[in-house]
Design a protein around this motif. Structure first.
Motif, PDB file in Angstrom:
ATOM      1  N   VAL A 146       2.698  -1.527   5.592  1.00 29.02           N
ATOM      2  CA  VAL A 146       1.281  -1.930   5.532  1.00 29.02           C
ATOM      3  C   VAL A 146       1.040  -2.567   4.174  1.00 29.02           C
ATOM      4  O   VAL A 146       1.341  -1.973   3.129  1.00 29.02           O
ATOM      5  CB  VAL A 146       0.334  -0.728   5.726  1.00 29.02           C
ATOM      6  CG1 VAL A 146      -1.121  -1.177   5.595  1.00 29.02           C
ATOM      7  CG2 VAL A 146       0.573  -0.059   7.060  1.00 29.02           C
ATOM      8  N   TYR A 147       0.476  -3.751   4.159  1.00 28.03           N
ATOM      9  CA  TYR A 147       0.201  -4.434   2.893  1.00 28.03           C
ATOM     10  C   TYR A 147      -1.073  -5.267   3.034  1.00 28.03           C
ATOM     11  O   TYR A 147      -1.663  -5.346   4.121  1.00 28.03           O
ATOM     12  CB  TYR A 147       1.390  -5.301   2.479  1.00 28.03           C
ATOM     13  CG  TYR A 147       1.753  -6.380   3.466  1.00 28.03           C
ATOM     14  CD1 TYR A 147       1.249  -7.670   3.315  1.00 28.03           C
ATOM     15  CD2 TYR A 147       2.616  -6.125   4.535  1.00 28.03           C
ATOM     16  CE1 TYR A 147       1.587  -8.668   4.215  1.00 28.03           C
ATOM     17  CE2 TYR A 147       2.953  -7.108   5.438  1.00 28.03           C
ATOM     18  CZ  TYR A 147       2.440  -8.380   5.275  1.00 28.03           C
ATOM     19  OH  TYR A 147       2.761  -9.371   6.161  1.00 28.03           O
ATOM     20  N   PHE A 148      -1.470  -5.886   1.955  1.00 30.39           N
ATOM     21  CA  PHE A 148      -2.699  -6.698   1.984  1.00 30.39           C
ATOM     22  C   PHE A 148      -2.534  -7.926   1.115  1.00 30.39           C
ATOM     23  O   PHE A 148      -1.659  -7.991   0.255  1.00 30.39           O
ATOM     24  CB  PHE A 148      -3.905  -5.878   1.535  1.00 30.39           C
ATOM     25  CG  PHE A 148      -3.864  -5.474   0.079  1.00 30.39           C
ATOM     26  CD1 PHE A 148      -4.391  -6.313  -0.919  1.00 30.39           C
ATOM     27  CD2 PHE A 148      -3.277  -4.274  -0.309  1.00 30.39           C
ATOM     28  CE1 PHE A 148      -4.340  -5.945  -2.243  1.00 30.39           C
ATOM     29  CE2 PHE A 148      -3.225  -3.911  -1.642  1.00 30.39           C
ATOM     30  CZ  PHE A 148      -3.759  -4.744  -2.612  1.00 30.39           C
TER      31      PHE A 148
ATOM     32  N   TYR B 208      -5.685  -7.060   5.595  1.00 32.48           N
ATOM     33  CA  TYR B 208      -4.532  -6.192   5.819  1.00 32.48           C
ATOM     34  C   TYR B 208      -3.583  -6.759   6.881  1.00 32.48           C
ATOM     35  O   TYR B 208      -4.020  -7.354   7.880  1.00 32.48           O
ATOM     36  CB  TYR B 208      -4.989  -4.792   6.234  1.00 32.48           C
ATOM     37  CG  TYR B 208      -5.629  -4.037   5.101  1.00 32.48           C
ATOM     38  CD1 TYR B 208      -4.843  -3.362   4.159  1.00 32.48           C
ATOM     39  CD2 TYR B 208      -7.012  -4.027   4.942  1.00 32.48           C
ATOM     40  CE1 TYR B 208      -5.431  -2.682   3.100  1.00 32.48           C
ATOM     41  CE2 TYR B 208      -7.611  -3.349   3.895  1.00 32.48           C
ATOM     42  CZ  TYR B 208      -6.815  -2.688   2.975  1.00 32.48           C
ATOM     43  OH  TYR B 208      -7.389  -2.026   1.911  1.00 32.48           O
TER      44      TYR B 208
ATOM     45  N   ASN C  67      -2.175   1.667   9.255  1.00 36.42           N
ATOM     46  CA  ASN C  67      -0.960   2.449   9.495  1.00 36.42           C
ATOM     47  C   ASN C  67      -0.943   3.030  10.910  1.00 36.42           C
ATOM     48  O   ASN C  67       0.111   3.057  11.561  1.00 36.42           O
ATOM     49  CB  ASN C  67      -0.866   3.575   8.454  1.00 36.42           C
ATOM     50  CG  ASN C  67       0.450   4.344   8.556  1.00 36.42           C
ATOM     51  OD1 ASN C  67       1.526   3.746   8.527  1.00 36.42           O
ATOM     52  ND2 ASN C  67       0.348   5.663   8.685  1.00 36.42           N
TER      53      ASN C  67
ATOM     54  N   THR D  12      -8.930  -0.362   6.910  1.00 39.00           N
ATOM     55  CA  THR D  12      -8.420   0.378   5.751  1.00 39.00           C
ATOM     56  C   THR D  12      -6.908   0.498   5.881  1.00 39.00           C
ATOM     57  O   THR D  12      -6.356   0.303   6.976  1.00 39.00           O
ATOM     58  CB  THR D  12      -9.031   1.792   5.686  1.00 39.00           C
ATOM     59  OG1 THR D  12      -8.607   2.530   6.843  1.00 39.00           O
ATOM     60  CG2 THR D  12     -10.561   1.736   5.640  1.00 39.00           C
ATOM     61  N   PRO D  13      -6.199   0.857   4.789  1.00 40.01           N
ATOM     62  CA  PRO D  13      -4.753   1.050   4.889  1.00 40.01           C
ATOM     63  C   PRO D  13      -4.382   2.119   5.907  1.00 40.01           C
ATOM     64  O   PRO D  13      -3.400   1.977   6.637  1.00 40.01           O
ATOM     65  CB  PRO D  13      -4.355   1.472   3.475  1.00 40.01           C
ATOM     66  CG  PRO D  13      -5.406   0.864   2.605  1.00 40.01           C
ATOM     67  CD  PRO D  13      -6.672   0.942   3.386  1.00 40.01           C
TER      68      PRO D  13
ATOM     69  N   ARG E 121      -9.800  -7.716   0.591  1.00 40.09           N
ATOM     70  CA  ARG E 121      -8.463  -7.431   1.112  1.00 40.09           C
ATOM     71  C   ARG E 121      -8.373  -7.766   2.590  1.00 40.09           C
ATOM     72  O   ARG E 121      -9.244  -7.412   3.367  1.00 40.09           O
ATOM     73  CB  ARG E 121      -8.106  -5.963   0.901  1.00 40.09           C
ATOM     74  CG  ARG E 121      -7.935  -5.591  -0.561  1.00 40.09           C
ATOM     75  CD  ARG E 121      -7.460  -4.162  -0.690  1.00 40.09           C
ATOM     76  NE  ARG E 121      -7.215  -3.806  -2.085  1.00 40.09           N
ATOM     77  CZ  ARG E 121      -6.653  -2.655  -2.480  1.00 40.09           C
ATOM     78  NH1 ARG E 121      -6.271  -1.758  -1.564  1.00 40.09           N
ATOM     79  NH2 ARG E 121      -6.452  -2.402  -3.758  1.00 40.09           N
TER      80      ARG E 121
ATOM     81  N   THR F 288       0.871  -1.179   0.000  1.00 41.40           N
ATOM     82  CA  THR F 288       0.000   0.000   0.000  1.00 41.40           C
ATOM     83  C   THR F 288       0.903   1.222   0.000  1.00 41.40           C
ATOM     84  O   THR F 288       2.128   1.106   0.000  1.00 41.40           O
ATOM     85  CB  THR F 288      -0.900   0.032   1.251  1.00 41.40           C
ATOM     86  OG1 THR F 288      -0.081   0.232   2.414  1.00 41.40           O
ATOM     87  CG2 THR F 288      -1.682  -1.272   1.394  1.00 41.40           C
TER      88      THR F 288
ATOM     89  N   TYR G 114       1.381   3.074   2.390  1.00 41.17           N
ATOM     90  CA  TYR G 114       1.949   3.239   3.725  1.00 41.17           C
ATOM     91  C   TYR G 114       3.046   2.193   3.939  1.00 41.17           C
ATOM     92  O   TYR G 114       2.804   0.993   3.745  1.00 41.17           O
ATOM     93  CB  TYR G 114       0.867   3.056   4.796  1.00 41.17           C
ATOM     94  CG  TYR G 114      -0.243   4.080   4.704  1.00 41.17           C
ATOM     95  CD1 TYR G 114      -0.087   5.357   5.226  1.00 41.17           C
ATOM     96  CD2 TYR G 114      -1.438   3.735   4.082  1.00 41.17           C
ATOM     97  CE1 TYR G 114      -1.115   6.279   5.139  1.00 41.17           C
ATOM     98  CE2 TYR G 114      -2.467   4.660   3.987  1.00 41.17           C
ATOM     99  CZ  TYR G 114      -2.298   5.935   4.518  1.00 41.17           C
ATOM    100  OH  TYR G 114      -3.308   6.850   4.422  1.00 41.17           O
TER     101      TYR G 114
END
Length: 382
Positions: free
Chosen positions: A11-13, A28, A59, A54-55, A26, A6, A8
């Motif tokens: 931070v990934y999914f 996270y 974060n 959410t991303p 998704r 992502t 950030y």
């Protein structure tokens, strides 16, 4: 699934199928270290799109983790488990009640204690530790209960609460509450009322029993009068408890009020009553529905009491026990120790209510002795 970045850092999914669906969503994850480059790299799932993750939220969670403001999921689970364990081991009254029951494998806790706990104590103090219960709490419960219950019943409830707290202290489950913070004030109980039948009432009572349609139930009350047995003991009486050859009735400890097995002798009237009972297909002498143990006897006792014209405050079964004891004590032929054994009282103090009747019998005997002595004095020597 492949990990996707992502905007950030850390931070990934991953795209994963929803349970029971072909739709992808998704999920996270965050990656972070606590303590610099040399520390362990932690990878942690933080939520799914369907859970409003959410991303940006991921974060924020990552930032809190790195600053140590928030525990990781693993640490949170561990903390929750420790909290649950601590809560389950708290010596609250409900836990003490459970352990109190488990501590009596040889016999069950009294039915009245179970009723008093479930009906009253659980509601007031079930989730409290003994140290959290102060005198004011106990006084408030006592005053509320006295509005609808007798002083004797309220005394039993308070005694049960104090007994549970003492059990916890003895077993090392809790500390002894401070006497300055926890004090029990018991209601004043006048339980010295002794009911007994007059000769006329006795005759009316026997007439009502003879006219009763169900003579097995009439035998129940006859037996209460000639043995002094408690209602609970009579309802629990089984044919195997009766030894006609040796001449004794065994009152089993598992159903006895004091929890101890006792024996009482079979008198001739008792034998006649038992031998004339219509034996049914049951272990019990006075069975209830489907041959099981009878649960109550109020309806029949009330009917016979009213038919005999006995006073309204005369308790049909307990009054017969008092009558039995009073007649023996006033006869002058039975001492209080023997009376205690016949009534299966656990202490002599319980039998003391009949002491004045025994004293009256002694006084009558002394009067007779005095009259005989006077007669001897009046006679002239030959």
């Amino acid at each position: 699934m492949k990990r996707e970045k992502t905007k950030y850092p850390g931070v990934y999914f991953r795209l994963q199928k929803k349970i029971g669906s072909e739709v992808l969503e998704r999920s996270y994850y965050i990656m972070y270290r606590i303590g610099g480059r040399g520390s362990k790299l932690i990878e942690e799932p933080v939520g799914k799109e369907s859970e409003d993750m959410t991303p940006a939220r991921a974060n924020f969670i990552r930032s809190d983790r790195m600053r140590g403001k928030e525990l990781s999921n693993v640490e949170q689970r561990k903390a929750q488990e420790e909290a649950i364990l601590a809560e389950s081991s708290r010596p609250i009254i409900s836990r003490l009640w459970t352990l109190y029951n488990e501590d009596k494998p040889d016999r069950k806790v009294k039915k009245t204690d179970t009723y008093f706990y479930q009906k009253h104590l659980e509601k007031y103090f079930g989730d409290k530790e003994p140290s959290e219960i102060v005198t004011l709490d106990i006084d408030r419960m006592r005053l509320r209960l006295l509005k609808t219950l007798s002083p004797q019943t309220v005394k039993h409830i308070l005694s049960l609460l104090r007994r549970l707290i003492r059990f916890g202290v003895i077993k090392g489950l809790c500390n002894q509450p401070e006497p300055s913070r926890q004090h029990f004030t018991f209601p004043i109980v006048d339980n010295q009322k002794t009911e007994t039948l007059t000769q006329q009432q006795f005759e009316s009572f026997m007439t009502a029993l003879n006219e009763e349609e169900d003579q097995n139930l009439a035998a129940f009350m006859r037996l209460a009068l000639v043995t002094g047995m408690r209602k609970g003991a009579l309802m629990a009486l089984q044919w195997t408890d009766i030894d006609f050859e040796q001449g004794f009735i065994t009152l089993r400890g598992t159903v006895a009020k004091n929890g101890k097995t006792e024996r009482i002798p079979i008198s001739e009237p008792t034998r006649i009553i038992l031998e004339n009972i219509d034996v049914r297909n049951s272990l019990f002498v006075f069975p209830g529905k489907n041959g099981g143990q009878r649960k109550d006897f109020k309806r029949v006792a009330k009917r016979i009491k009213e038919k005999a014209g006995l006073p309204k405050d005369f308790r049909p079964l307990h009054g017969l026990r008092h009558t039995y004891a009073s007649w023996l004590a006033s006869s002058g032929k039975v001492d209080l120790y023997t009376l205690q054994k016949l009534l299966t009282h656990s202490s002599p103090q319980m039998t003391q209510r009949y002491a004045h009747l025994a004293d009256e019998a002694l006084q009558r005997a002394a009067t007779v002795a005095g009259e005989l002595f006077s007669e001897k004095q009046k006679r002239k020597p030959i």
